[in-house]
Design an enzyme around this catalytic site. Sequence first.
Site, PDB file in Angstrom:
ATOM      1  CD  GLU A   1      -2.970  -1.231   2.237  1.00 24.50           C
ATOM      2  OE1 GLU A   1      -2.820  -0.462   3.203  1.00 24.50           O
ATOM      3  OE2 GLU A   1      -3.901  -2.048   2.151  1.00 24.50           O
TER       4      GLU A   1
ATOM      5  CD  GLU B   1      -3.745  -6.455   3.508  1.00 24.91           C
ATOM      6  OE1 GLU B   1      -2.530  -6.388   3.230  1.00 24.91           O
ATOM      7  OE2 GLU B   1      -4.338  -5.627   4.218  1.00 24.91           O
TER       8      GLU B   1
END
Length: 477
Positions: free
Chosen positions: A214, A318
């Site tokens: 991220e 994820e």
Amino acid sequence: MAYTSTNDGLRFSKSQGQVTHDEQFDASVAEKHESLPKEFDFFTTGVVLRVDSTIKFQTIEGFGGAVTDAASLNWRKLPPAAQDKLIETYFGPNGLEYNMMRVPIGGSDFSTHPYTYNEQPWNDTELSNFSLTNEDISFKIPMIQNCIKAATSEIHITATTWSPPVWMKTNEKISGYGQLKTEYYQIYADYHLRFLEEYKKHDIHIWAITTTNEPVNGIIPVVTFNSMGWIPSQLGRWIENNLGPTIRKSVFNRTLILGVDDQRLMLSAYMLGMEKAAPNSINYLDGIAVHYYEDFVSPEILTNLHKRYPTKIIVATEACEGAYPWETSKVKIGSWDRAQNYVKDIIEDLNNYVVGWIDWNLCLDPNGGPNWASNFVDSPIIVYEDKGEFVKQPMYYALGHFSKFIPRGSARLQVTTLSTEGIENVAVITPKGNVVVVMQNRKPHTVPVKIYVSSRKAININMEPESIKTVEINSVS
């Protein structure tokens, strides 16, 4: 064969049916008209699907979950027999037959404390103190090794760094607004190589690495856990000049590199930004990694990426429920809504060129941790240390409706809805030639479904209220 799980309590309930021959109806003709002829109006009370096994899309890699510090710590808290059972429950022939996994490179928020490798000495450009930690040696590696032993096929492991040592970062902190200092671009690439080397010593081979978890978290610092920011141009130059050449010139040159590893909304901006600033960076990427938490955004983003980069795979790396700040109940034991959310997302992803879907923590405690940043979430398996046992949530069965029945090498098929009413669905053809259809009915009433597997051959089934169903049609049917 059909396998059904319902909100009422069915879990992989097995039933049998037969393929019937419909002389009065040609599904291929109806498909061309995009609706049923008037003489078949009785079908409008249900759903009619046409699965075309001649039109194939992406090849599926598989499904799995993550071995984080938290997952492995919880696993170790169980008695030995229960530890074995948990591994079998996910990876074994009597379990979900997971064949994918994600592991953090160093720590993540799902650790008991923030840490990285090679934290000392500072400015160590030789990475002379790079070594695995107790979290690796005593927890993650043993759990991974046990998963590998139990698995029915090779586990494709994806590894991801949340943050490098803080001396490499502009803010010199584990989280917050911080990027990689330019003088450490090559050292950070070497950092990934050293991880691959250390895990290989334990006979753990990494299938893919991603380009930092991220990256937007270190640019728009709204999270308090481990992060490092990249703007697209920086990330592209690092991949083009450092990470790509380092991995490709090493003995790990077959390890895949997956770019971005962030939410759907971020993917196009990052890929296009990298491509503009460092065109050769795209050549080093084997695929694109995407996360779950903004999947309310149109999945067409994924299809559009596939069209622009048709040689790159897309992997969902994820996912978890209970992650939003406004969700006061992080762990919801027995939540069917959360299982439905998983199924909807997996079907949507697969229908938009995703090849693999990896859940987040394999197991957590009843609080949704441990997590040093108090970023607690839910998990398909919850471990009760005081009782020496674990419970399987509806999310576990939701995942199993895909992982158990869609083996690696399956190809997604075209499915056309011929009726006014529709239902969430995805279909594949397995390496053995069987057709597998996964469907979800979120309605509070039964929905009849007719599935044409050829122009005239069909099966009739009922989708129970609030149900998930996997239908496996033998190739010789």
